[in-house]
Scaffold this motif. Structure first.
Motif, PDB file in Angstrom:
ATOM      1  N   THR A   1       5.731  70.888  25.449  1.00  0.00           N
ATOM      2  CA  THR A   1       6.925  70.683  26.256  1.00  0.00           C
ATOM      3  C   THR A   1       8.130  71.308  25.557  1.00  0.00           C
ATOM      4  OG1 THR A   1       7.338  68.540  25.202  1.00  0.00           O
ATOM      5  CG2 THR A   1       6.092  68.529  27.271  1.00  0.00           C
ATOM      6  N   CYS A   2       9.242  71.355  26.293  1.00  0.00           N
ATOM      7  CA  CYS A   2      10.490  71.824  25.706  1.00  0.00           C
ATOM      8  C   CYS A   2      11.643  71.018  26.270  1.00  0.00           C
ATOM      9  CB  CYS A   2      10.692  73.320  25.952  1.00  0.00           C
ATOM     10  SG  CYS A   2      10.837  73.786  27.692  1.00  0.00           S
ATOM     11  N   ILE A   3      12.738  70.994  25.521  1.00  0.00           N
ATOM     12  CA  ILE A   3      13.959  70.299  25.935  1.00  0.00           C
ATOM     13  C   ILE A   3      15.112  71.280  25.797  1.00  0.00           C
ATOM     14  CG2 ILE A   3      15.507  68.362  25.544  1.00  0.00           C
ATOM     15  CD1 ILE A   3      13.219  66.866  24.240  1.00  0.00           C
ATOM     16  N   GLY A   4      15.847  71.466  26.875  1.00  0.00           N
ATOM     17  CA  GLY A   4      16.969  72.392  26.865  1.00  0.00           C
ATOM     18  C   GLY A   4      18.293  71.668  26.779  1.00  0.00           C
ATOM     19  N   GLY A   5      19.358  72.443  27.005  1.00  0.00           N
ATOM     20  CA  GLY A   5      20.674  71.845  26.915  1.00  0.00           C
ATOM     21  C   GLY A   5      21.720  72.597  27.700  1.00  0.00           C
ATOM     22  N   ALA A   6      22.026  73.819  27.298  1.00  0.00           N
ATOM     23  CA  ALA A   6      23.146  74.556  27.883  1.00  0.00           C
ATOM     24  C   ALA A   6      23.009  74.651  29.399  1.00  0.00           C
ATOM     25  CB  ALA A   6      23.231  75.951  27.279  1.00  0.00           C
ATOM     26  N   ASN A   7      24.132  74.440  30.098  1.00  0.00           N
ATOM     27  CA  ASN A   7      24.102  74.480  31.562  1.00  0.00           C
ATOM     28  C   ASN A   7      24.757  75.745  32.113  1.00  0.00           C
ATOM     29  OD1 ASN A   7      26.685  73.833  30.831  1.00  0.00           O
ATOM     30  ND2 ASN A   7      26.850  71.990  32.098  1.00  0.00           N
ATOM     31  N   GLU A   8      24.891  76.756  31.258  1.00  0.00           N
ATOM     32  CA  GLU A   8      25.362  78.052  31.715  1.00  0.00           C
ATOM     33  C   GLU A   8      24.778  79.141  30.828  1.00  0.00           C
ATOM     34  OE1 GLU A   8      29.632  77.837  31.485  1.00  0.00           O
ATOM     35  OE2 GLU A   8      29.658  78.186  29.323  1.00  0.00           O
ATOM     36  N   LEU A   9      24.712  80.343  31.371  1.00  0.00           N
ATOM     37  CA  LEU A   9      24.214  81.515  30.654  1.00  0.00           C
ATOM     38  C   LEU A   9      25.395  82.407  30.295  1.00  0.00           C
ATOM     39  CD1 LEU A   9      21.274  82.137  33.101  1.00  0.00           C
ATOM     40  CD2 LEU A   9      20.944  81.713  30.647  1.00  0.00           C
ATOM     41  N   ARG A  10      25.484  82.787  29.040  1.00  0.00           N
ATOM     42  CA  ARG A  10      26.553  83.680  28.589  1.00  0.00           C
ATOM     43  C   ARG A  10      26.037  85.113  28.633  1.00  0.00           C
ATOM     44  NH1 ARG A  10      26.565  82.295  23.506  1.00  0.00           N
ATOM     45  NH2 ARG A  10      28.221  83.721  22.906  1.00  0.00           N
ATOM     46  N   LEU A  11      26.589  85.905  29.557  1.00  0.00           N
ATOM     47  CA  LEU A  11      26.083  87.243  29.814  1.00  0.00           C
ATOM     48  C   LEU A  11      27.011  88.298  29.234  1.00  0.00           C
ATOM     49  CD1 LEU A  11      25.093  86.754  33.571  1.00  0.00           C
ATOM     50  CD2 LEU A  11      23.620  86.527  31.552  1.00  0.00           C
ATOM     51  N   ARG A  12      26.395  89.322  28.638  1.00  0.00           N
ATOM     52  CA  ARG A  12      27.174  90.447  28.128  1.00  0.00           C
ATOM     53  C   ARG A  12      27.644  91.319  29.284  1.00  0.00           C
ATOM     54  NH1 ARG A  12      26.023  91.031  22.444  1.00  0.00           N
ATOM     55  NH2 ARG A  12      24.447  89.488  21.808  1.00  0.00           N
ATOM     56  N   GLU A  13      28.540  92.242  28.963  1.00  0.00           N
ATOM     57  CA  GLU A  13      29.172  93.048  30.007  1.00  0.00           C
ATOM     58  C   GLU A  13      28.161  93.774  30.879  1.00  0.00           C
ATOM     59  OE1 GLU A  13      32.502  96.652  30.432  1.00  0.00           O
ATOM     60  OE2 GLU A  13      31.920  95.890  28.460  1.00  0.00           O
ATOM     61  N   GLY A  14      27.088  94.300  30.279  1.00  0.00           N
ATOM     62  CA  GLY A  14      26.109  95.056  31.054  1.00  0.00           C
ATOM     63  C   GLY A  14      25.375  94.240  32.085  1.00  0.00           C
ATOM     64  N   ALA A  15      25.372  92.901  31.915  1.00  0.00           N
ATOM     65  CA  ALA A  15      24.681  92.017  32.864  1.00  0.00           C
ATOM     66  C   ALA A  15      25.645  91.228  33.734  1.00  0.00           C
ATOM     67  CB  ALA A  15      23.775  91.054  32.100  1.00  0.00           C
ATOM     68  N   SER A  16      26.933  91.532  33.648  1.00  0.00           N
ATOM     69  CA  SER A  16      27.934  90.723  34.333  1.00  0.00           C
ATOM     70  C   SER A  16      27.866  90.821  35.854  1.00  0.00           C
ATOM     71  CB  SER A  16      29.332  91.119  33.857  1.00  0.00           C
ATOM     72  OG  SER A  16      29.598  92.486  34.148  1.00  0.00           O
ATOM     73  N   SER A  17      27.142  91.827  36.364  1.00  0.00           N
ATOM     74  CA  SER A  17      27.019  91.952  37.823  1.00  0.00           C
ATOM     75  C   SER A  17      25.955  91.031  38.405  1.00  0.00           C
ATOM     76  CB  SER A  17      26.684  93.407  38.190  1.00  0.00           C
ATOM     77  OG  SER A  17      25.428  93.786  37.638  1.00  0.00           O
ATOM     78  N   ILE A  18      25.078  90.475  37.589  1.00  0.00           N
ATOM     79  CA  ILE A  18      23.968  89.662  38.097  1.00  0.00           C
ATOM     80  C   ILE A  18      24.464  88.459  38.912  1.00  0.00           C
ATOM     81  CG2 ILE A  18      22.016  88.194  37.424  1.00  0.00           C
ATOM     82  CD1 ILE A  18      21.509  90.128  35.110  1.00  0.00           C
ATOM     83  N   PRO A  19      25.496  87.725  38.461  1.00  0.00           N
ATOM     84  CA  PRO A  19      25.950  86.572  39.261  1.00  0.00           C
ATOM     85  C   PRO A  19      26.488  86.935  40.634  1.00  0.00           C
ATOM     86  CG  PRO A  19      26.738  86.401  37.000  1.00  0.00           C
ATOM     87  CD  PRO A  19      26.163  87.768  37.149  1.00  0.00           C
ATOM     88  N   HIS A  20      26.771  88.220  40.882  1.00  0.00           N
ATOM     89  CA  HIS A  20      27.288  88.608  42.196  1.00  0.00           C
ATOM     90  C   HIS A  20      26.304  88.263  43.310  1.00  0.00           C
ATOM     91  CE1 HIS A  20      30.026  91.851  40.169  1.00  0.00           C
ATOM     92  NE2 HIS A  20      30.366  90.613  39.871  1.00  0.00           N
ATOM     93  N   ALA A  21      25.011  88.154  42.961  1.00  0.00           N
ATOM     94  CA  ALA A  21      23.998  87.802  43.961  1.00  0.00           C
ATOM     95  C   ALA A  21      24.103  86.340  44.382  1.00  0.00           C
ATOM     96  CB  ALA A  21      22.603  88.090  43.417  1.00  0.00           C
ATOM     97  N   ARG A  22      24.844  85.541  43.613  1.00  0.00           N
ATOM     98  CA  ARG A  22      25.044  84.128  43.958  1.00  0.00           C
ATOM     99  C   ARG A  22      26.547  83.835  43.968  1.00  0.00           C
ATOM    100  NH1 ARG A  22      20.611  80.764  42.940  1.00  0.00           N
ATOM    101  NH2 ARG A  22      21.887  79.177  43.956  1.00  0.00           N
ATOM    102  N   PRO A  23      27.273  84.378  44.940  1.00  0.00           N
ATOM    103  CA  PRO A  23      28.739  84.246  44.929  1.00  0.00           C
ATOM    104  C   PRO A  23      29.222  82.810  45.062  1.00  0.00           C
ATOM    105  CG  PRO A  23      27.980  85.178  47.007  1.00  0.00           C
ATOM    106  CD  PRO A  23      26.800  85.167  46.093  1.00  0.00           C
ATOM    107  N   GLU A  24      28.357  81.903  45.509  1.00  0.00           N
ATOM    108  CA  GLU A  24      28.783  80.508  45.658  1.00  0.00           C
ATOM    109  C   GLU A  24      28.878  79.799  44.310  1.00  0.00           C
ATOM    110  OE1 GLU A  24      24.262  80.210  45.566  1.00  0.00           O
ATOM    111  OE2 GLU A  24      25.814  81.662  46.174  1.00  0.00           O
ATOM    112  N   ILE A  25      28.353  80.421  43.235  1.00  0.00           N
ATOM    113  CA  ILE A  25      28.372  79.813  41.908  1.00  0.00           C
ATOM    114  C   ILE A  25      29.542  80.401  41.114  1.00  0.00           C
ATOM    115  CG2 ILE A  25      27.104  79.489  39.754  1.00  0.00           C
ATOM    116  CD1 ILE A  25      24.526  79.709  41.337  1.00  0.00           C
TER     117      ILE A  25
END
Length: 318
Positions: free
Chosen positions: A182-206
């Motif tokens: 099993t695993c246990i996580g924590g962080a409730n957000e992903l910190r994205l570098r500039e090259g990946a900053s367009s990925i959240p555009h697919a979920r504009p409601e977030i």
């Protein structure tokens, strides 16, 4: 220098409850109980020399130590160059944070360091095995992405979350070999570098925000269970030449050393920590498949990446 929270919250990182005067971007609990109490301490002007005590961990970049952790008669000190000190009590229940007041320093990074490296050190000293990993859950099965900083862990996790997976953690993951693993996580957000900053555009409601280290923080829906079945571990290999996802199953005898090559805390000298990590990971890789996965890299990012990885790990467990 970072500001204190308007309200003191109890946050949770990989099952560890942290009451903190410093705002942390972690899930927080409506709880009157905690494991660690974090408070501001007096400023520290010079963070250049190593802190007093016996060195137990250190991360050196070039000829300069980014951080050094030491053990003293009173507990532990973790010093980050140009940022400040974290003074930890011997029983791991209290942390006093001393910021570097120099305007040219990076005391603004202290909340990120507290949630990341310092939490990983605390968890390790408390007896847990910590991976340098981001993780998501699909069909109640966790997929962990392991690697050093810049290898694409958060980016791949974001691609899967955009495709419908839920977030388990970013950067710090506690694992238990079980059985069952099993695993246990924590962080409730992903910190994205500039090259990946367009990925959240697919979920504009977030909503997204800019972090203290100038990344884009993306907070997709989180996995609900605290402890989740670990279905597979992926070591991503980003490639701008690859046309499709290509996966190779890593034999257990090799996989354990590959995972040990990506420590969340660098330069451990504590034998008990190193021995526990080796024992846990040796057991883990015999029950959880580890894949090296070549991933077509962007931007733009191929939407076929996420379903291919989910099928690789989750499909295998159906």
């Amino acid at each position: 220098m970072p500001e204190a929270s308007e309200a003191v919250h109890v946050y949770v990182q990989c099952g560890m409850r942290i009451r903190s005067e410093i705002e942390m971007h972690l899930p927080h609990l409506p709880s009157s109980e905690w494991d660690v109490d974090v408070r501001w301490g007096p400023p520290i002007v010079d963070t250049t020399p190593p802190p007093p005590g016996e060195v137990i961990a250190s991360y050196v970049q070039g000829e300069v130590a980014w951080y050094t952790a030491t053990a003293t008669d009173e507990g532990y000190i973790v010093r980050f160059r140009d940022c400040g000190d974290f003074v930890i009590s011997d029983d791991l229940s209290c942390i006093e944070v001393s910021p570097n007041p120099d305007p040219s320093g990076r005391a603004d990074l202290l909340p990120i360091l507290l949630a990341g490296t310092v939490s990983a050190i605390l968890l390790s000293l408390a007896g847990h095995t910590v991976l340098h990993a981001s993780a998501v859950a699909a069909d109640d099965t966790a997929i962990a992405f392991v690697g050093q900083s810049g290898r694409g862990k958060s980016t791949v996790a974001a691609l899967l979350c955009v495709a419908g997976a839920s977030l388990v953690t970013d950067d710090v993951l506690v694992v238990d070999a079980g059985p069952p693993p099993t695993c246990i996580g924590g962080a409730n957000e992903l910190r994205l570098r500039e090259g990946a900053s367009s990925i959240p555009h697919a979920r504009p409601e977030i909503a997204v925000r800019t972090t203290e280290d100038d990344r884009v923080a993306f907070a997709p829906p989180a996995a609900q269970a605290a402890s989740i079945s670990l279905g597979g571990i992926v070591i991503p290999a980003p490639s701008r030449e690859a046309q499709q996802v290509e996966a190779a199953l890593v034999p257990p005898s090799t996989a354990v050393f590959k995972l040990l090559a990506f420590p969340r805390v660098h330069g451990w000298t504590r034998r008990e920590v190193l021995a526990r990590e080796f024992a846990t990971l040796s057991e883990l890789v015999n029950s959880v498949p580890v894949y090296e996965v070549v991933i077509p890299w962007g931007p733009p990012f191929d939407p076929a990446v996420a379903p291919a990885i989910i099928e690789l790990v989750v499909g295998r467990n159906r």
